[in-house]
Design a protein around this motif. Structure first.
Motif, PDB file in Angstrom:
ATOM      1  N   ALA A 472       0.849  -1.203   0.000  1.00 37.83           N
ATOM      2  CA  ALA A 472       0.000   0.000   0.000  1.00 37.83           C
ATOM      3  C   ALA A 472       0.880   1.247   0.000  1.00 37.83           C
ATOM      4  O   ALA A 472       0.616   2.217  -0.709  1.00 37.83           O
ATOM      5  CB  ALA A 472      -0.928  -0.017   1.211  1.00 37.83           C
ATOM      6  N   LYS A 474       4.099   1.388  -1.002  1.00 36.50           N
ATOM      7  CA  LYS A 474       4.920   1.477  -2.223  1.00 36.50           C
ATOM      8  C   LYS A 474       4.133   1.982  -3.414  1.00 36.50           C
ATOM      9  O   LYS A 474       4.607   2.769  -4.220  1.00 36.50           O
ATOM     10  CB  LYS A 474       5.458   0.073  -2.583  1.00 36.50           C
ATOM     11  CG  LYS A 474       6.742  -0.287  -1.911  1.00 36.50           C
ATOM     12  CD  LYS A 474       7.427  -1.490  -2.544  1.00 36.50           C
ATOM     13  CE  LYS A 474       6.554  -2.721  -2.616  1.00 36.50           C
ATOM     14  NZ  LYS A 474       7.291  -3.942  -2.994  1.00 36.50           N
ATOM     15  N   TYR A 475       2.888   1.444  -3.551  1.00 35.83           N
ATOM     16  CA  TYR A 475       2.130   1.747  -4.775  1.00 35.83           C
ATOM     17  C   TYR A 475       1.227   2.975  -4.659  1.00 35.83           C
ATOM     18  O   TYR A 475       0.560   3.331  -5.621  1.00 35.83           O
ATOM     19  CB  TYR A 475       1.337   0.504  -5.228  1.00 35.83           C
ATOM     20  CG  TYR A 475       2.285  -0.637  -5.591  1.00 35.83           C
ATOM     21  CD1 TYR A 475       3.009  -0.599  -6.781  1.00 35.83           C
ATOM     22  CD2 TYR A 475       2.497  -1.695  -4.716  1.00 35.83           C
ATOM     23  CE1 TYR A 475       3.908  -1.608  -7.085  1.00 35.83           C
ATOM     24  CE2 TYR A 475       3.386  -2.711  -5.020  1.00 35.83           C
ATOM     25  CZ  TYR A 475       4.097  -2.667  -6.206  1.00 35.83           C
ATOM     26  OH  TYR A 475       5.004  -3.647  -6.510  1.00 35.83           O
ATOM     27  N   ASP A 506      -5.731   1.415  -0.388  1.00 36.06           N
ATOM     28  CA  ASP A 506      -4.932   2.595  -0.734  1.00 36.06           C
ATOM     29  C   ASP A 506      -5.582   3.312  -1.908  1.00 36.06           C
ATOM     30  O   ASP A 506      -6.579   2.842  -2.454  1.00 36.06           O
ATOM     31  CB  ASP A 506      -3.483   2.187  -1.076  1.00 36.06           C
ATOM     32  CG  ASP A 506      -3.402   1.260  -2.267  1.00 36.06           C
ATOM     33  OD1 ASP A 506      -3.871   1.642  -3.348  1.00 36.06           O
ATOM     34  OD2 ASP A 506      -2.890   0.117  -2.110  1.00 36.06           O
ATOM     35  N   VAL A 511      -4.220  -2.661  -9.366  1.00 32.16           N
ATOM     36  CA  VAL A 511      -3.526  -3.704 -10.135  1.00 32.16           C
ATOM     37  C   VAL A 511      -3.992  -3.623 -11.586  1.00 32.16           C
ATOM     38  O   VAL A 511      -5.191  -3.513 -11.839  1.00 32.16           O
ATOM     39  CB  VAL A 511      -3.836  -5.093  -9.530  1.00 32.16           C
ATOM     40  CG1 VAL A 511      -3.257  -6.204 -10.400  1.00 32.16           C
ATOM     41  CG2 VAL A 511      -3.305  -5.179  -8.111  1.00 32.16           C
ATOM     42  N   ILE A 519      -0.876 -11.743  -9.778  1.00 35.36           N
ATOM     43  CA  ILE A 519      -0.031 -11.061  -8.778  1.00 35.36           C
ATOM     44  C   ILE A 519       0.243 -11.957  -7.572  1.00 35.36           C
ATOM     45  O   ILE A 519       1.180 -11.696  -6.822  1.00 35.36           O
ATOM     46  CB  ILE A 519      -0.665  -9.720  -8.311  1.00 35.36           C
ATOM     47  CG1 ILE A 519      -2.099  -9.933  -7.847  1.00 35.36           C
ATOM     48  CG2 ILE A 519      -0.569  -8.662  -9.394  1.00 35.36           C
ATOM     49  CD1 ILE A 519      -2.710  -8.710  -7.199  1.00 35.36           C
ATOM     50  N   GLY A 536      10.796  -4.222  -5.577  1.00 36.10           N
ATOM     51  CA  GLY A 536       9.958  -5.365  -5.178  1.00 36.10           C
ATOM     52  C   GLY A 536      10.592  -6.653  -5.638  1.00 36.10           C
ATOM     53  O   GLY A 536      11.476  -6.660  -6.498  1.00 36.10           O
ATOM     54  N   LEU A 539       7.383 -11.489  -4.321  1.00 34.02           N
ATOM     55  CA  LEU A 539       7.123 -12.567  -3.361  1.00 34.02           C
ATOM     56  C   LEU A 539       6.154 -12.168  -2.253  1.00 34.02           C
ATOM     57  O   LEU A 539       5.596 -13.028  -1.577  1.00 34.02           O
ATOM     58  CB  LEU A 539       8.445 -13.010  -2.709  1.00 34.02           C
ATOM     59  CG  LEU A 539       9.375 -13.850  -3.580  1.00 34.02           C
ATOM     60  CD1 LEU A 539      10.665 -14.143  -2.823  1.00 34.02           C
ATOM     61  CD2 LEU A 539       8.709 -15.140  -3.989  1.00 34.02           C
ATOM     62  N   GLY A 540       5.951 -10.843  -2.050  1.00 33.79           N
ATOM     63  CA  GLY A 540       5.151 -10.360  -0.905  1.00 33.79           C
ATOM     64  C   GLY A 540       3.761 -10.960  -0.870  1.00 33.79           C
ATOM     65  O   GLY A 540       3.338 -11.524   0.152  1.00 33.79           O
ATOM     66  N   LEU A 541       3.027 -10.895  -1.962  1.00 36.49           N
ATOM     67  CA  LEU A 541       1.655 -11.413  -1.979  1.00 36.49           C
ATOM     68  C   LEU A 541       1.638 -12.935  -1.950  1.00 36.49           C
ATOM     69  O   LEU A 541       0.750 -13.542  -1.343  1.00 36.49           O
ATOM     70  CB  LEU A 541       0.908 -10.904  -3.221  1.00 36.49           C
ATOM     71  CG  LEU A 541       0.519  -9.424  -3.197  1.00 36.49           C
ATOM     72  CD1 LEU A 541      -0.188  -9.036  -4.478  1.00 36.49           C
ATOM     73  CD2 LEU A 541      -0.393  -9.121  -2.013  1.00 36.49           C
ATOM     74  N   PHE A 567      -6.873  -4.881  -0.584  1.00 41.70           N
ATOM     75  CA  PHE A 567      -6.412  -6.250  -0.310  1.00 41.70           C
ATOM     76  C   PHE A 567      -7.045  -6.700   0.983  1.00 41.70           C
ATOM     77  O   PHE A 567      -7.044  -5.957   1.974  1.00 41.70           O
ATOM     78  CB  PHE A 567      -4.885  -6.301  -0.222  1.00 41.70           C
ATOM     79  CG  PHE A 567      -4.236  -6.269  -1.576  1.00 41.70           C
ATOM     80  CD1 PHE A 567      -3.992  -7.451  -2.267  1.00 41.70           C
ATOM     81  CD2 PHE A 567      -3.894  -5.063  -2.176  1.00 41.70           C
ATOM     82  CE1 PHE A 567      -3.410  -7.415  -3.534  1.00 41.70           C
ATOM     83  CE2 PHE A 567      -3.311  -5.036  -3.428  1.00 41.70           C
ATOM     84  CZ  PHE A 567      -3.065  -6.214  -4.121  1.00 41.70           C
TER      85      PHE A 567
HETATM   86  P1  ADP Z   1       6.313  -6.834  -5.088  1.00 37.10           P
HETATM   87  O1  ADP Z   1       7.536  -7.078  -4.287  1.00 37.10           O
HETATM   88  O2  ADP Z   1       6.575  -6.664  -6.533  1.00 37.10           O
HETATM   89  O3  ADP Z   1       5.448  -5.793  -4.519  1.00 37.10           O
HETATM   90  P2  ADP Z   1       4.135  -8.550  -4.424  1.00 37.10           P
HETATM   91  O4  ADP Z   1       4.021 -10.015  -4.478  1.00 37.10           O
HETATM   92  O5  ADP Z   1       3.922  -7.932  -3.107  1.00 37.10           O
HETATM   93  O6  ADP Z   1       5.549  -8.220  -5.040  1.00 37.10           O
HETATM   94  O7  ADP Z   1       3.131  -7.921  -5.457  1.00 37.10           O
HETATM   95  C1  ADP Z   1       3.033  -8.454  -6.727  1.00 37.10           C
HETATM   96  C2  ADP Z   1       2.564  -7.368  -7.688  1.00 37.10           C
HETATM   97  O8  ADP Z   1       1.243  -6.978  -7.341  1.00 37.10           O
HETATM   98  C3  ADP Z   1       3.340  -6.121  -7.629  1.00 37.10           C
HETATM   99  O9  ADP Z   1       4.471  -6.181  -8.493  1.00 37.10           O
HETATM  100  C4  ADP Z   1       2.351  -5.077  -8.073  1.00 37.10           C
HETATM  101  O10 ADP Z   1       2.370  -4.990  -9.458  1.00 37.10           O
HETATM  102  C5  ADP Z   1       1.033  -5.618  -7.627  1.00 37.10           C
HETATM  103  N1  ADP Z   1       0.562  -4.954  -6.359  1.00 37.10           N
HETATM  104  C6  ADP Z   1       0.676  -5.415  -5.100  1.00 37.10           C
HETATM  105  N2  ADP Z   1       0.105  -4.555  -4.213  1.00 37.10           N
HETATM  106  C7  ADP Z   1      -0.365  -3.532  -4.952  1.00 37.10           C
HETATM  107  C8  ADP Z   1      -1.071  -2.325  -4.626  1.00 37.10           C
HETATM  108  N3  ADP Z   1      -1.396  -2.013  -3.366  1.00 37.10           N
HETATM  109  N4  ADP Z   1      -1.398  -1.487  -5.637  1.00 37.10           N
HETATM  110  C9  ADP Z   1      -1.078  -1.790  -6.903  1.00 37.10           C
HETATM  111  N5  ADP Z   1      -0.426  -2.922  -7.287  1.00 37.10           N
HETATM  112  C10 ADP Z   1      -0.075  -3.781  -6.308  1.00 37.10           C
END
Ligand code: ADP
Length: 579
Positions: A472, A474-475, A506, A511, A519, A536, A539-541, A567
């Protein structure tokens, strides 16, 4: 990919197609062989039946000879020769007219005053029977029967008033060489030296069949009969019966010189649907008569062949389909592996980038602090906070990689304990506060007053939450308001206590359309670090969803109304048993 498709086609598909074509061609040649066999069998049967018909005609000749002998025994030859026509007809139903001639060329019977049929016969045949007219003789040659189809071409053989006679004789050897005997001959010349025989001639385009017999001891007299061809059919019927083992396959028809049915085997349809498989001429006894063999069932070879063709085509099609499906699956798998390999390469460059950025700022701020010991305390605190935040970011990044590696090796263990999810959310927001603050985010947290009890691995869940917070932050772009809400829903959940939902909202770009599911795949990044400038690892999601699913819940994405992302981390609420 194109090269492997061409290779796949050349190595597997093309040989399979060739095999299929070869199989179909082999079915075709089998059909031809089967048809040839059937035709040969039918020809053999037709030849046999024609032999049987000839044998039967010979029997009838002998029957005529016996009747004549019996009549001669009952009456004096002088009486019989004058009345033979009258006496024979009632005795032998096959006789149309009886005649007696002698070697001197005198005709004793039929009488010129007899019935109309007898008189007509005498008028038409007297010249020939009394040796006053010679005819061309076609003998049953020593090389077998004469091919009557060839004779058809000769106009004399079946002309209106024919001077040709088709002759056979038994009880004596064949005339010395049919060829030598051919030529114009008188009646007495034809019968000389034999006991009995047949003469067939076409008179006014109508076949006349004569049986003749020369009794022993009466060499000068020849007894004869004109055979009623209309009665011959029933007499020949036993000869056209097919052997039992072939009755199911064929039927036979005996046809006269005008192609009319004279006799047929026990089963035969009223009309012939198809052309005969084979036909054999009877020969000089009955010129232009033939036995024809027909198949009983419609095109059996064709039916069997088309069934075999269908089966082969189905087998080949199934084979091709299986190969195509297998090929498609392999191609999919290869594609998946290639994508994964590419994503791993991207991951390495992303992670390097991610590690480099905090390290650079840590180094920069440390240098600033080291260079100026007199630095304003407020600034110093701010620099230290940045260093702390960057260290936390590095730790999180390293944790991601380590967790991911552990999960890949299936070594991840969760320690489930009772916890208040509200408290966990507040704690995670607190941990992440420096980053929020550094990013200039305004965070609004809504958590219910009463505890939301869940049985979770608190560390894993707070890591999942922080991954969502980090995204949230970062984007988010210009509008940097972030809402974090904890709600509960009473919808039936696995823990019987409904569901607890943490929403992280956010006002970022959201996306990109079409990437909503992707994602959550490992290493997948909809916003590439190098292109978007947003660091990034992809891997976060993946990790957040793995943690949620390990707890019986999930992480999902929805587009936020008014723009941005929503999310949702959903966990089942467990009901604690009272002790
Ligand atoms: P990253 O380290 O790239 O953020 P994530 O697995 O957390 O990896 O997220 C995968 C992708 O999902 C991201 O590269 C981004 O494109 C999209 N994403 C995740 N969270 C958001 C968000 N809050 N707003 C927009 N896009 C998002």
């Amino acid at each position: 990919m194109r090269r492997s498709a061409i290779l796949f086609f050349l190595a597997i598909l093309a040989p399979s197609l060739v095999l299929g074509v070869l199989a179909l061609r082999s079915v075709q040649s089998q059909q031809l062989a089967f048809e040839r066999q059937e035709q040969q069998l039918a020809q053999g049967l037709a030849d046999k039946l024609a032999d049987a018909v000839r044998q039967r005609v010979l029997d009838l000749q002998r029957e005529f000879a016996q009747l004549t002998d019996r009549a001669l025994a009952a009456a004096s030859p002088a009486d019989l020769k004058n009345n033979f026509d009258d006496q024979l007809r009632p005795l032998w139903p096959l006789a149309q007219v009886g005649f007696v001639v002698d070697t001197a060329g005198q005709c004793y019977s039929p009488s010129l005053f007899g019935p109309a049929e007898s008189r007509r016969f005498r008028l038409a045949n007297e010249l020939f029977l009394c040796n006053r007219e010679s005819v061309e003789v076609v003998w049953n040659g020593p090389k077998g029967r004469v091919n009557l189809s060839e004779l058809d071409a000769a106009p004399a053989a079946k002309a209106g008033e024919s001077k040709s006679v088709f002759a056979t004789r038994a009880g004596a050897s064949e005339p010395a060489g049919a060829a030598a005997d051919a030529g114009s001959r008188s009646f007495q010349h034809i019968v000389a030296g034999a006991r009995l025989g047949t003469m067939a001639r076409f008179v006014q385009d109508e076949l006349t069949l004569l049986f003749w017999y020369r009794p022993t001891g009466m060499d000068d007299l020849t007894f004869g009969a004109r055979v009623a061809l209309s009665s011959l059919g029933p007499a020949l019927l036993p000869a056209v019966q097919i052997e039992p083992e072939f009755r199911e396959e064929f039927y036979a028809v005996l046809r006269d010189d005008n192609a009319r049915r004279v006799a047929q085997s026990s089963w035969s349809p009223p009309e012939d649907q198809r052309a005969p498989l084979a036909a054999t001429e009877i020969g000089e006894m009955l010129p232009h008569w033939r036995v024809a063999l027909y198949p009983r069932h419609a095109d059996r070879a064709g039916l069997a062949a088309s069934a075999a063709r269908r089966t082969t085509a189905a087998v080949v099609a199934t084979l091709l389909l299986a190969i195509a499906a297998g090929g498609w699956l392999i191609a999919q798998d290869v594609h998946r592996h290639l994508t994964l390999a590419r994503q791993k390469t991207d991951f390495v460059s992303n992670i390097t980038h991610e590690l480099k950025t905090p390290l650079t700022s840590i180094r920069m701020f440390t240098e600033l602090l080291a260079r100026d010991p007199e630095l304003d305390p407020a600034k110093r605190r701010q620099f230290l906070e940045v260093i702390g935040a960057e260290c936390a970011r590095l730790t999180r990044l390293i944790n991601h990689v380590l967790d991911f590696a552990r999960r890949e090796r299936c070594e991840m263990r969760y320690r489930f304990e009772w916890a208040d999810l509200g408290a966990l959310v507040r704690q995670a927001v607190g941990f992440y506060h420096p980053q929020f603050a550094a990013g200039g985010c305004v965070v609004n947290v809504e958590v219910p007053g009463e505890p939301v009890e869940v049985k979770v691995d608190a560390e894993a869940v707070s890591q999942a939450l922080m991954n969502l917070f980090s995204n949230a932050e970062k984007y988010s772009e210009t509008d940097r308001h972030i809402d974090i809400r904890l709600r509960r829903s009473m919808a039936q959940g696995p823990g019987n206590g409904g569901w607890a939902m943490v929403e992280v909202l956010d006002r970022g770009p959201g996306v990109p359309a079409g990437c909503e599911m992707k994602i959550f795949e490992q290493f997948y990044r909809a916003h590439d670090s190098l292109a978007s400038g947003i660091p990034g690892s992809g891997l976060g999601l993946t990790i957040a969803r793995q943690v949620a699913r390990a707890h019986g819940g999930d992480v999902t994405y929805t587009r936020r109304e008014g723009g941005g992302s929503c999310f949702e981390l959903r966990l089942p609420i467990a009901v604690r048993e009272k002790t």
